[in-house]
Design a protein around this motif. Structure first.
Motif, PDB file in Angstrom:
ATOM      1  N   LEU A 155      11.896  -1.265  -2.952  1.00 54.38           N
ATOM      2  CA  LEU A 155      11.074  -0.650  -1.908  1.00 54.38           C
ATOM      3  C   LEU A 155      10.997  -1.564  -0.695  1.00 54.38           C
ATOM      4  CD1 LEU A 155       8.106   0.725  -4.051  1.00 54.38           C
ATOM      5  CD2 LEU A 155       9.790   2.092  -2.810  1.00 54.38           C
ATOM      6  N   ASN A 156      11.206  -0.968   0.480  1.00 52.32           N
ATOM      7  CA  ASN A 156      11.046  -1.671   1.751  1.00 52.32           C
ATOM      8  C   ASN A 156       9.917  -1.028   2.542  1.00 52.32           C
ATOM      9  OD1 ASN A 156      13.322  -3.477   1.422  1.00 52.32           O
ATOM     10  ND2 ASN A 156      14.617  -1.668   1.744  1.00 52.32           N
ATOM     11  N   SER A 157       9.326  -1.801   3.422  1.00 49.64           N
ATOM     12  CA  SER A 157       8.224  -1.280   4.220  1.00 49.64           C
ATOM     13  C   SER A 157       8.667  -0.045   4.988  1.00 49.64           C
ATOM     14  CB  SER A 157       7.733  -2.356   5.194  1.00 49.64           C
ATOM     15  OG  SER A 157       6.421  -2.085   5.624  1.00 49.64           O
ATOM     16  N   HIS A 158       7.824   1.007   4.950  1.00 56.97           N
ATOM     17  CA  HIS A 158       8.017   2.295   5.618  1.00 56.97           C
ATOM     18  C   HIS A 158       8.975   3.228   4.873  1.00 56.97           C
ATOM     19  CE1 HIS A 158       5.648   0.718   8.886  1.00 56.97           C
ATOM     20  NE2 HIS A 158       6.504  -0.254   9.075  1.00 56.97           N
ATOM     21  N   ASP A 159       9.374   2.858   3.637  1.00 55.04           N
ATOM     22  CA  ASP A 159      10.118   3.809   2.815  1.00 55.04           C
ATOM     23  C   ASP A 159       9.231   5.000   2.471  1.00 55.04           C
ATOM     24  OD1 ASP A 159      12.518   2.519   2.775  1.00 55.04           O
ATOM     25  OD2 ASP A 159      12.243   1.579   0.808  1.00 55.04           O
ATOM     26  N   LYS A 160       9.851   6.169   2.271  1.00 53.21           N
ATOM     27  CA  LYS A 160       9.097   7.369   1.936  1.00 53.21           C
ATOM     28  C   LYS A 160       9.292   7.679   0.451  1.00 53.21           C
ATOM     29  CE  LYS A 160       8.919  10.766   4.859  1.00 53.21           C
ATOM     30  NZ  LYS A 160       9.267  11.976   5.683  1.00 53.21           N
ATOM     31  N   VAL A 161       8.171   7.747  -0.288  1.00 51.44           N
ATOM     32  CA  VAL A 161       8.178   8.036  -1.727  1.00 51.44           C
ATOM     33  C   VAL A 161       7.625   9.440  -1.947  1.00 51.44           C
ATOM     34  CG1 VAL A 161       7.271   7.371  -3.979  1.00 51.44           C
ATOM     35  CG2 VAL A 161       7.899   5.601  -2.309  1.00 51.44           C
ATOM     36  N   SER A 162       8.387  10.288  -2.640  1.00 49.76           N
ATOM     37  CA  SER A 162       7.959  11.672  -2.895  1.00 49.76           C
ATOM     38  C   SER A 162       7.890  11.908  -4.394  1.00 49.76           C
ATOM     39  CB  SER A 162       8.932  12.667  -2.261  1.00 49.76           C
ATOM     40  OG  SER A 162       8.972  12.500  -0.847  1.00 49.76           O
ATOM     41  N   ILE A 163       6.718  12.391  -4.843  1.00 46.65           N
ATOM     42  CA  ILE A 163       6.487  12.714  -6.255  1.00 46.65           C
ATOM     43  C   ILE A 163       5.769  14.050  -6.293  1.00 46.65           C
ATOM     44  CG2 ILE A 163       5.314  12.014  -8.370  1.00 46.65           C
ATOM     45  CD1 ILE A 163       5.601   9.127  -7.478  1.00 46.65           C
ATOM     46  N   TYR A 177      11.528  10.533  -5.947  1.00 45.89           N
ATOM     47  CA  TYR A 177      12.436  10.523  -4.790  1.00 45.89           C
ATOM     48  C   TYR A 177      12.052   9.400  -3.833  1.00 45.89           C
ATOM     49  CZ  TYR A 177      14.151  15.018  -6.399  1.00 45.89           C
ATOM     50  OH  TYR A 177      14.719  16.014  -7.142  1.00 45.89           O
ATOM     51  N   LEU A 178      13.071   8.694  -3.368  1.00 41.87           N
ATOM     52  CA  LEU A 178      12.893   7.636  -2.373  1.00 41.87           C
ATOM     53  C   LEU A 178      13.755   7.977  -1.160  1.00 41.87           C
ATOM     54  CD1 LEU A 178      11.729   4.836  -1.622  1.00 41.87           C
ATOM     55  CD2 LEU A 178      13.773   3.823  -2.663  1.00 41.87           C
ATOM     56  N   TYR A 183       0.842  -1.197   0.000  1.00 41.26           N
ATOM     57  CA  TYR A 183       0.000   0.000   0.000  1.00 41.26           C
ATOM     58  C   TYR A 183       0.877   1.246   0.000  1.00 41.26           C
ATOM     59  CZ  TYR A 183      -3.351  -3.428   1.796  1.00 41.26           C
ATOM     60  OH  TYR A 183      -4.144  -4.530   1.969  1.00 41.26           O
ATOM     61  N   LEU A 184       0.298   2.319  -0.541  1.00 43.07           N
ATOM     62  CA  LEU A 184       0.862   3.662  -0.379  1.00 43.07           C
ATOM     63  C   LEU A 184      -0.036   4.426   0.572  1.00 43.07           C
ATOM     64  CD1 LEU A 184       2.001   4.860  -3.940  1.00 43.07           C
ATOM     65  CD2 LEU A 184       3.427   4.080  -2.041  1.00 43.07           C
ATOM     66  N   ILE A 185       0.574   5.082   1.563  1.00 42.26           N
ATOM     67  CA  ILE A 185      -0.181   5.786   2.597  1.00 42.26           C
ATOM     68  C   ILE A 185       0.157   7.266   2.516  1.00 42.26           C
ATOM     69  CG2 ILE A 185      -0.616   5.944   5.071  1.00 42.26           C
ATOM     70  CD1 ILE A 185       0.710   3.053   5.142  1.00 42.26           C
ATOM     71  N   PRO A 186      -0.829   8.150   2.282  1.00 40.67           N
ATOM     72  CA  PRO A 186      -0.545   9.592   2.250  1.00 40.67           C
ATOM     73  C   PRO A 186       0.166  10.030   3.530  1.00 40.67           C
ATOM     74  CG  PRO A 186      -2.786   9.153   1.521  1.00 40.67           C
ATOM     75  CD  PRO A 186      -2.247   7.856   2.042  1.00 40.67           C
ATOM     76  N   CYS A 187       1.189  10.870   3.377  1.00 37.27           N
ATOM     77  CA  CYS A 187       2.005  11.282   4.515  1.00 37.27           C
ATOM     78  C   CYS A 187       2.363  12.767   4.359  1.00 37.27           C
ATOM     79  CB  CYS A 187       3.268  10.436   4.560  1.00 37.27           C
ATOM     80  SG  CYS A 187       4.447  10.884   5.828  1.00 37.27           S
ATOM     81  N   PRO A 188       2.175  13.594   5.395  1.00 36.63           N
ATOM     82  CA  PRO A 188       1.558  13.248   6.676  1.00 36.63           C
ATOM     83  C   PRO A 188       0.032  13.190   6.544  1.00 36.63           C
ATOM     84  CG  PRO A 188       2.119  15.564   6.693  1.00 36.63           C
ATOM     85  CD  PRO A 188       2.627  15.014   5.382  1.00 36.63           C
ATOM     86  N   ALA A 189      -0.590  12.320   7.344  1.00 36.75           N
ATOM     87  CA  ALA A 189      -2.043  12.148   7.289  1.00 36.75           C
ATOM     88  C   ALA A 189      -2.702  13.135   8.246  1.00 36.75           C
ATOM     89  CB  ALA A 189      -2.417  10.718   7.646  1.00 36.75           C
ATOM     90  N   THR A 218       3.718  13.082  -0.812  1.00 42.77           N
ATOM     91  CA  THR A 218       4.627  12.127  -0.172  1.00 42.77           C
ATOM     92  C   THR A 218       3.798  10.970   0.364  1.00 42.77           C
ATOM     93  OG1 THR A 218       6.204  13.858   0.430  1.00 42.77           O
ATOM     94  CG2 THR A 218       6.360  11.784   1.627  1.00 42.77           C
ATOM     95  N   TYR A 219       4.311   9.773   0.194  1.00 46.11           N
ATOM     96  CA  TYR A 219       3.620   8.562   0.642  1.00 46.11           C
ATOM     97  C   TYR A 219       4.597   7.675   1.420  1.00 46.11           C
ATOM     98  CZ  TYR A 219       0.359   9.883  -3.094  1.00 46.11           C
ATOM     99  OH  TYR A 219      -0.511  10.572  -3.910  1.00 46.11           O
ATOM    100  N   ARG A 220       4.036   6.900   2.336  1.00 43.80           N
ATOM    101  CA  ARG A 220       4.781   5.820   2.953  1.00 43.80           C
ATOM    102  C   ARG A 220       4.408   4.528   2.240  1.00 43.80           C
ATOM    103  NH1 ARG A 220       9.172   6.836   6.288  1.00 43.80           N
ATOM    104  NH2 ARG A 220       8.674   8.511   7.767  1.00 43.80           N
TER     105      ARG A 220
END
Length: 563
Positions: A88-96, A77-78, A12-18, A100-102
């Motif tokens: 990708l590993n769990s809890h990595d931060k992806v920025s586009i 960006y990772l 899953y991708l999780i919106p960050c910050p929520a 930003t998503y976790r």
């Protein structure tokens, strides 16, 4: 034959910050495209001109996930580093662009690391390993969720849902909890009162619990739990998702599941299987430095799932818990620092006293050398007694220092107080065998049976008896009386009285101070402070009455502990 593991775990991708409640975006086993164009097979559309029409792609290969930039102008960006392709590993931060998503991978339920070992030996809590579909869960930053309960947003009032009719009552309950926890001295009390409040304020909750990560960090330990049905703790297990716990711990988010009826797994189920549907709230308990634990509640009724308002309230409760747990730890640190300062003072006092005792030893050994040369055996025996007394003094001083510095926890159990006094009577009388010293006992006819630390009580009682015996050294007809009584059915009194020299009025205000002694070089000034320390840990107090030339009475007063 070994069971084959799934090649493509759920991700899953999780919106960050929520900042407000949002749902995780599931990543399919097929390539998932991210971009600005609503066409071209884009699964995750982001309306931002800095994002290319086809910006990036997340795909799985051999059970692992990767992200690839699709020649975008502004890059992908990772973890704050621009990448072309990366795992990708769990809890990595992806920025586009401005988003930003976790990235979160849901692990195999067999490896969830749950530990059902309870904190209290009287608990019998069984944990079952069961994962949840994270696409059914809403997430919000825990701090935002708690603040939303305490300070609801005024934005877009016309579109906002009607106010929660239970909000005022819940706020009142939260204030009551704050007042009750202000005097709490143990984290266990904080846990218990908090989950009691959650159960009272949220009728839909079937149970609530507090979980903490173990010292090794590989499992969760249940430290407090309460069921709506008292019988449930003995008959049922608690289904908990490791992914949910891991997500909350790592991302500091409040989670709530709501739309249980939309779960495709149960669309064709028979009516009896509806009882397996559950709604959860999971909130981090965040201290000043790290996540202390998790506050978790679960409802098993399809018609009354938890709401976002429920989750915001539980977040506020968790915030109150964290404040009080931090306060308890701060108080413990202060006491520990005071004790370390006392140890430093003890060492200084110990060095001073040992120096005096060694001076006596040095004189005695010099005289013994002379007497040995002269074969004066009567004087050798006298000086040898000097040495023995001096060594005994050094030993007693060292033992007292170590005893005071120890921070033993109370081991409380039911003790027959009169029986304890009778059992230790011989020890008191054997240690004080001088002629003319008598012991007297006035034990309560109520035969008190009290919840107390038996070993530490016996040591405190011995200290008071030794203190009384020292006050009787110059009294030819010395008498020590040990008495027990119960006052108003809720306070145990244990007294040690003597008819010795008493304490001058000028010295009475300091008699319980650390290292204060009326015995000169023969005292360490630690006996009464050790008794006082034990009384404080037991929630009681030490009182005394004394008159110079008439004697003293020291009384230990223990409040009754709840069963």
């Amino acid at each position: 034959m070994e069971k084959a593991k799934a090649i493509n775990p759920k991700a899953y991708l999780i919106p960050c910050p929520a900042e407000s409640f949002a749902k995780p975006i599931p990543i399919a086993s097929e390539p998932t495209y991210i971009g600005r164009s609503p066409e071209d097979g884009i699964q995750i559309q982001i309306n931002d001109r800095r994002i290319s029409r086809r910006h990036a792609c997340i795909y799985s290969q051999d059970g692992k996930f990767f992200i690839a930039d699709l020649n975008s102008q502004n890059g992908t960006y990772l973890n704050k580093a621009r990448v072309t392709k990366a795992g990708l590993n769990s809890h990595d931060k992806v920025s586009i662009g401005n988003r930003t998503y976790r990235f979160l991978v849901q692990p195999d339920p067999e490896d969830d690391g749950l530990d059902g070992t309870p904190a209290d030996d009287t608990d019998t809590i069984a944990i079952s390993r069961e994962e949840m579909d994270l696409s059914d869960i809403w997430a919000q930053n825990a701090n935002h969720a708690a603040r939303e309960f305490l300070q609801p947003s005024d934005e877009d009032v016309t579109a906002a849902p009607p106010p929660d009719p239970t909000a005022h009552r819940r706020l009142s309950l939260l204030y009551q909890l704050s007042e009750n926890l202000r005097t709490a001295s143990k984290t266990g009390n904080v846990y218990a009162q908090s989950i009691d409040l959650v159960m009272e304020a949220i009728p839909a909750a079937e149970f609530a619990l507090v979980a903490k990560r173990s010292v090794s960090g590989e499992a969760f330990n249940i430290v407090a739990v309460k069921f709506r049905d008292p019988q449930q703790s003995e008959e049922d297990t608690i289904p908990i998702s490791h992914t949910v716990f891991d997500w909350v711990l790592a991302e500091n988010v409040t989670l709530v599941s709501q739309n249980l009826g939309a779960d495709q797994r149960f669309q064709d189920s028979e009516s009896i299987r509806i009882h397996d549907l559950r709604s959860i709230i999971c909130v981090p308990i965040v201290g000043k430095q790290k996540v202390i634990g998790l506050l978790y509640a679960q409802a098993n009724k399809l018609l009354s799932p938890f709401t976002k308002n429920d989750a915001e309230f539980v977040s506020a409760v968790a915030n109150e818990m964290a404040l009080n747990i931090d306060n308890i730890r701060l108080q413990r640190d202060m006491l520990r620092n005071e004790r370390m300062a006392a140890i430093g003072l003890t060492v200084s006092n110990l060095a001073h006293n040992i120096k005096n005792l060694l001076a006596v030893n040095q004189t005695a050994t010099q005289l013994m050398d002379c007497y040995i040369n002269e074969q004066d055996f009567s004087n050798i025996e006298k000086k040898w007694q000097w040495l023995k007394n001096s060594l005994d003094g050094i030993s007693q001083l060292s033992n007292d220092m170590l005893e005071y510095a120890r921070d033993d926890e109370l081991f409380v159990k039911r003790v027959d107080i009169n029986k304890l006094v009778r059992r230790t009577r011989q020890m008191f009388e054997d240690r004080q065998t001088r002629e003319g010293l008598e012991f007297d006992y006035a034990l309560s006819e109520d035969n008190p049976n009290w919840a107390i630390d038996e070993v530490q009580l016996q040591q405190a009682l011995l200290n008071l008896v030794l203190n009384a015996a020292d006050a009787l050294k110059d009294e030819p007809q010395g008498r020590i009386q040990i008495s027990t009584s119960v006052r108003n059915a809720d306070t145990l009194l244990i007294s040690v009285a003597d008819n010795g020299c008493g304490i001058p009025d000028s010295k009475q205000p300091k008699i319980l101070d650390l290292f204060f002694t009326t015995k000169g070089s023969n005292g360490t000034g630690l006996g009464l402070p050790m008794v006082q320390k034990f009384m404080e840990k037991s929630g009681g107090k030490l009182e005394f009455q004394s008159e110079e030339g008439a004697g003293s009475v020291f009384t230990m007063m223990f409040p009754k502990r709840p069963d």
